[in-house]
Scaffold this active site. Structure first.
Site, mmCIF file in Angstrom:
data_model
loop_
_atom_site.group_PDB
_atom_site.id
_atom_site.type_symbol
_atom_site.label_atom_id
_atom_site.label_comp_id
_atom_site.label_asym_id
_atom_site.label_seq_id
_atom_site.Cartn_x
_atom_site.Cartn_y
_atom_site.Cartn_z
ATOM 1 N N TYR A 99 17.429 1.845 2.427
ATOM 2 C CA TYR A 99 17.593 1.224 0.892
ATOM 3 C C TYR A 99 18.912 1.953 0.711
ATOM 4 C CZ TYR A 99 12.847 -0.290 2.021
ATOM 5 O OH TYR A 99 11.889 -0.810 2.239
ATOM 6 N N HIS A 143 0.619 -1.424 0.044
ATOM 7 C CA HIS A 143 -0.048 0.090 0.146
ATOM 8 C C HIS A 143 0.414 1.146 0.073
ATOM 9 C CE1 HIS A 143 0.203 -1.773 3.834
ATOM 10 N NE2 HIS A 143 0.762 -0.859 4.063
#
Length: 488
Positions: A258, A172
């Site tokens: 990341y 989502h």
């Protein structure tokens, strides 16, 4: 429409399972179906079955709800199987955060890549393949596997390539990012359009339009910086927007894991995060949040049960993809969303074997992806670095290859910015030993890892991270909830 069966694996995730279930009931044609719940926790299974059965009774629906710890029985005859599991639970997850901190790796979530996400994948993939075996053998022929469990890309990669099951990964993050952009631009319902593309948790708003007018970087930057809340909570995302030219779907804390530039030094971590909520960068934030939620459900269960007796608001359907995909497949009403599937050329500048997250349309013919998308070069470079880690991690999990696992962790962007090879080798040994009960494919490697740890000279430290908060008690959670209600 004929009745069909949906199986939910990991249904003991009570809040999320309730949301999926009520979304499904919002489709008029689906009220005569069977929903089979399965989980390894009999306790959680009893709680969620009681809640869902109460919803069905209160709304006088014919929906059948069953529950069993026998996963194969739950999957038997199912047309759709939804996966929400967290293999190893909070016990293993705590090690995903705790052990890397000894080597200087500070994670906010640790469920996608980085040291924690990679080990999470090692725990998940053998179980995912067991699910796929059951689906092939006892589910309805051609059954679809909808995976919500993280690490999304690794789990979906394993299910498609090695499980040989029709699989789509669902998240989502795109919806939440779109809601933010709509808010900063003052967009009403139906006025904002966008294309997001990339890989899960590194998906990029490559085209944003307000009433058909293309919105560029400078306008987005100005709108975010002028927002009284997002300007503080999303500092890192705004910085990436300035440098890359596009906004990322993922939260401030998640995105920071990341990229090798924002979490590699403690003083830099505190510069870029916001402590108003766990998702904006707090050390181990999602672990704390998950622990508090588990305790909250246990204590407040009677209230959850009472609320299940209220009439359903069929207009309050969420934007979680699952019910909308099922509706499109079963009725032909077209649904547009962003889905995790094998690339196969959809994104021109990402590898064909990668699991991408990109736009697609669903109808009775299935999920049809929009092909020919080319990411900005910086976005592609960032995604490819993660894809290479994901690929090695999946292959290591399938083979039980601890040397390849260490190479995957070594190549992780954030870990590589912090740790030496010797530190990575020892960290992986320590994590594999700590999580041995959930890593059957590494059983042959555990004794050797223990022996290396007994002789290691690599120094570690006791560190809680740059921005750690303690788990709140039920009393503190109640007080916080009361304060928020009073402020509203």
């Amino acid at each position: 429409m004929s009745s069909f069966k949906i199986a939910i694996i990991g249904a003991g995730s009570i809040g999320f399972t309730k949301k999926l279930f009520t979304d499904i009931l919002c489709v008029p044609e689906f009220r005569d179906i069977e929903v089979a719940l399965t989980d390894i926790s009999e306790h959680n299974l009893r709680m969620i079955k009681t809640i869902l059965s109460r919803i069905v009774a209160a709304n006088e629906l014919p929906t059948k709800v069953t529950a069993t710890t026998d996963r194969r029985k739950a999957i038997e005859g199912a047309r759709y199987i939804i996966n929400c599991v967290r293999v190893g639970g909070l016990e293993a997850y705590a090690d995903d955060i705790r052990i890397p901190l000894k080597y200087g790796v500070d994670q906010c979530v640790g469920d996608t890549i980085c040291a924690g996400g990679i080990l999470y994948g090692q725990r998940n993939i053998p179980v995912i393949l067991d699910f796929c075996k059951d689906i092939r053998e006892v589910a309805e022929p051609g059954a679809k596997f909808l995976n919500y469990a993280n690490p999304m890309a690794m789990n979906t990669w394993a299910a498609i390539e090695y499980g040989k099951v029709d699989t789509v990964g669902l998240c989502h993050g795109v919806q939440h990012g779109g809601e933010q952009i709509a808010e900063i631009l003052g967009a009403e319902d139906g006025e904002l359009d966008f294309i997001c593309s990339g890989i899960n948790h590194q998906t990029w708003f490559v085209d944003v339009r307000l009433n058909g007018r293309k919105i560029g970087r400078d306008e987005l930057v100005s709108a975010f910086e002028a927002h009284p809340v997002f300007s503080q909570q999303e500092k890192l995302r705004i910085d990436v927007l300035k440098r890359f030219g596009v906004y990322s779907t993922e939260s401030n804390g998640h995105l920071s894991e990341y990229l090798p530039w924002y979490r590699k030094r403690p003083d830099e971590i505190t510069r870029w995060i916001d402590m108003s909520d766990w998702i904006h960068g707090e050390t181990g934030g999602y672990l704390r949040y998950s622990t508090e939620n588990r305790n909250w459900f246990e204590t407040e269960y009677p209230q959850f049960l009472e609320s299940a007796s209220a009439p359903l608001d069929f207009k309050a359907r969420s934007n979680e993809h699952a019910s909308h995909i099922l509706e499109a497949l079963e009725t032909g009403r077209v649904y547009r969303g962003h889905f995790n599937l094998k690339n196969n050329g959809v994104i021109t500048n990402l590898p064909p074997d990668a699991i991408i997250e990109s736009p697609g349309f669903v109808d009775r013919f299935g999920i049809n992806m929009v092909a020919g998308i080319t990411l900005p070069e910086a976005c592609a470079a960032t995604c490819i670095a993660s894809i290479n880690v994901q690929r090695m991690s999946v292959h290591a999990a399938i083979a039980g290859d601890i040397d390849l696992l260490k190479l995957a962790v070594l190549h992780d962007p954030l870990v590589g910015a912090i740790c030496t090879p010797d530190e990575v080798w020892q960290m992986v040994d320590e994590m594999v030993v700590a999580q041995a009960e959930w890593l059957p494919q590494y059983a042959h490697a555990i004794d050797a890892a223990k022996d290396r740890l007994s002789r290691s000279t690599v120094q570690t430290r006791t560190w809680n991270g740059a921005a750690r908060r303690p788990v709140r008690s039920i009393e503190e959670l109640r007080a916080d909830k009361a304060d928020k209600q009073a402020a509203e």
